[in-house]
Write a protein that holds these residues in place. Structure first.
Motif, PDB file in Angstrom:
ATOM      1  N   UNK A 106       0.791  -1.319   0.043  1.00  0.00           N
ATOM      2  CA  UNK A 106      -0.147   0.051   0.210  1.00  0.00           C
ATOM      3  C   UNK A 106       0.837   1.344   0.348  1.00  0.00           C
ATOM      4  N   UNK A 107       1.939   1.244   0.891  1.00  0.00           N
ATOM      5  CA  UNK A 107       2.776   2.528   0.964  1.00  0.00           C
ATOM      6  C   UNK A 107       3.620   2.602  -0.406  1.00  0.00           C
ATOM      7  N   UNK A 108       3.958   1.515  -0.933  1.00  0.00           N
ATOM      8  CA  UNK A 108       4.782   1.733  -2.221  1.00  0.00           C
ATOM      9  C   UNK A 108       3.602   2.212  -3.255  1.00  0.00           C
ATOM     10  N   UNK A 109       2.582   1.809  -3.181  1.00  0.00           N
ATOM     11  CA  UNK A 109       1.481   2.365  -4.048  1.00  0.00           C
ATOM     12  C   UNK A 109       1.198   3.846  -4.054  1.00  0.00           C
ATOM     13  N   UNK A 110       1.228   4.196  -2.716  1.00  0.00           N
ATOM     14  CA  UNK A 110       0.841   5.702  -2.409  1.00  0.00           C
ATOM     15  C   UNK A 110       1.901   6.625  -2.883  1.00  0.00           C
ATOM     16  N   UNK A 111       3.437   5.932  -2.846  1.00  0.00           N
ATOM     17  CA  UNK A 111       4.421   6.666  -3.007  1.00  0.00           C
ATOM     18  C   UNK A 111       4.456   6.666  -4.812  1.00  0.00           C
ATOM     19  N   UNK A 112       4.253   5.816  -5.314  1.00  0.00           N
ATOM     20  CA  UNK A 112       4.250   5.587  -6.775  1.00  0.00           C
ATOM     21  C   UNK A 112       2.962   6.650  -7.406  1.00  0.00           C
ATOM     22  N   UNK A 113       1.946   6.803  -6.798  1.00  0.00           N
ATOM     23  CA  UNK A 113       0.961   7.608  -7.094  1.00  0.00           C
ATOM     24  C   UNK A 113       0.866   8.935  -6.771  1.00  0.00           C
ATOM     25  N   UNK A 114       2.014   9.454  -6.140  1.00  0.00           N
ATOM     26  CA  UNK A 114       2.206  10.763  -5.284  1.00  0.00           C
ATOM     27  C   UNK A 114       1.543  11.728  -6.267  1.00  0.00           C
ATOM     28  N   UNK A 115       1.087  12.833  -5.496  1.00  0.00           N
ATOM     29  CA  UNK A 115       0.497  14.044  -6.402  1.00  0.00           C
ATOM     30  C   UNK A 115       1.206  15.372  -5.810  1.00  0.00           C
ATOM     31  N   UNK A 116       0.958  16.409  -6.770  1.00  0.00           N
ATOM     32  CA  UNK A 116       1.706  17.636  -6.501  1.00  0.00           C
ATOM     33  C   UNK A 116       0.852  18.199  -5.387  1.00  0.00           C
TER      34      UNK A 116
END
Lengths: 208, 208
Positions: free
Chosen positions: B196-206
């Motif tokens: 989940x954390x990996x996905x959150x990082x990959x999908x980070x937003x400005x």
């Protein structure tokens, strides 16, 4: 926007959510399960609810649930009718039966004394217990009661009921006993709470 | 000695124990609850099971449960019929409706691809989804579908289904999206699993 399901399915979810131990998510899961099972399985569940309400009675002797009074245990001549085990609920009868250690009969109080919930001695099957002891005394064909085992829950309400019954019945001159308190078998001393451990210590027995 | 209750009550316990999320103890508790409630409450539960089976249908358009097809969502002209959110189960429709963030319509697959349980694409409402997209294209009165949101569970079966559907539908030329993966709102970074954390990082937003 709809926040509920269409008609009948929401009605079923609401009906299940009223049952003990079932929350809204569990009720929803059960409703969709019942939508997908065979028609006959769903009908069987509905029929068994109606059936149970029509057929189940309380035993006139012991107060346990049964289909015909007296219940199979009270009607069984092979059981020891001079020992009565007093329990709170019908499910407690089943728990004790499962031990295969008890050959006597039962008396189901239908609850325990609980002033917070307005349950007093008059709300329990206590009069019928006293009458049962007296009747056995008077009846020439019946053997008098030898022992009353108070098998109530080891909580505040159960303790209050045990105290009440032991005071009520002690003048009758019958042996009154209660279940042993102590460590649960298979339990670990480290994890026993201090009250249980204290009781286990107080009730210690000679070895061998 | 009896290890079961008398007839009807045991039949009811057995019927409840077959339901998902209810074990033998829970079934027993429910049976005694139903023995003690008003007759009308017990009958209402039984009737709502039968009622649900008689009345509930699947929507011919989206496959959701309803009493009249098309379902209230498909029949609502105020909703955006050019956006279809694809979900596994009817309860997922309800979860998304509760967010009050979605104004489009749905398509309920009735499950996800799961080779271990012998559930393939042919067992799901996928043909009806493709036909629905084609029909909207052909029909002069209907607007063509603009977006398909794949809102499947974030588990292996859901991922497999998402992959299958995105490959199946991408040649059609409609925008295909999926739900964002990331940290649950109100959650704690420390307790997030690494995927989940990996996905959150990959999908980070400005920010801002």
């Amino acid at each position: 926007m709809p926040s509920m399901y269409d008609g009948a399915i929401q009605a079923l979810i609401d009906a299940f959510a009223k049952l003990p131990g079932i929350g809204p998510k569990g009720a929803q899961r059960i409703a969709f399960h019942l939508l997908n099972v065979d028609e006959s399985d769903a009908q069987e569940l509905a029929r068994s609810i109606i059936d149970m309400r029509e057929k189940v009675r309380f035993c006139d002797v012991c107060g346990n649930v049964c289909e015909n009074s007296p219940c199979p245990i009270c009607a069984d001549p092979r059981r020891d009718h001079t020992t009565i085990c007093v329990v709170q609920e019908p499910k407690d009868v089943m728990s004790i039966e499962r031990t295969h250690e008890y050959r006597g009969v039962y008396h189901v109080l239908g609850g325990a004394i609980n002033p917070m919930a307005n349950v007093g001695p008059q709300d329990l099957n206590i009069v019928s217990l006293v009458r049962r002891i007296q009747d056995a005394e008077k009846d020439d064909n019946a053997e008098p009661i030898q022992e009353i085992i108070l098998a109530l829950n080891p909580d505040i309400e159960g303790e209050a009921t045990t105290t009440y019954l032991s005071r009520l019945l002690s003048p009758v001159g019958i042996e009154i006993t209660r279940l042993a308190s102590g460590l649960p078998v298979g339990g670990d001393l480290e994890y026993a709470d201090e009250v249980t451990l204290g009781r286990a210590l107080a009730g210690r027995r000679a070895v061998g």
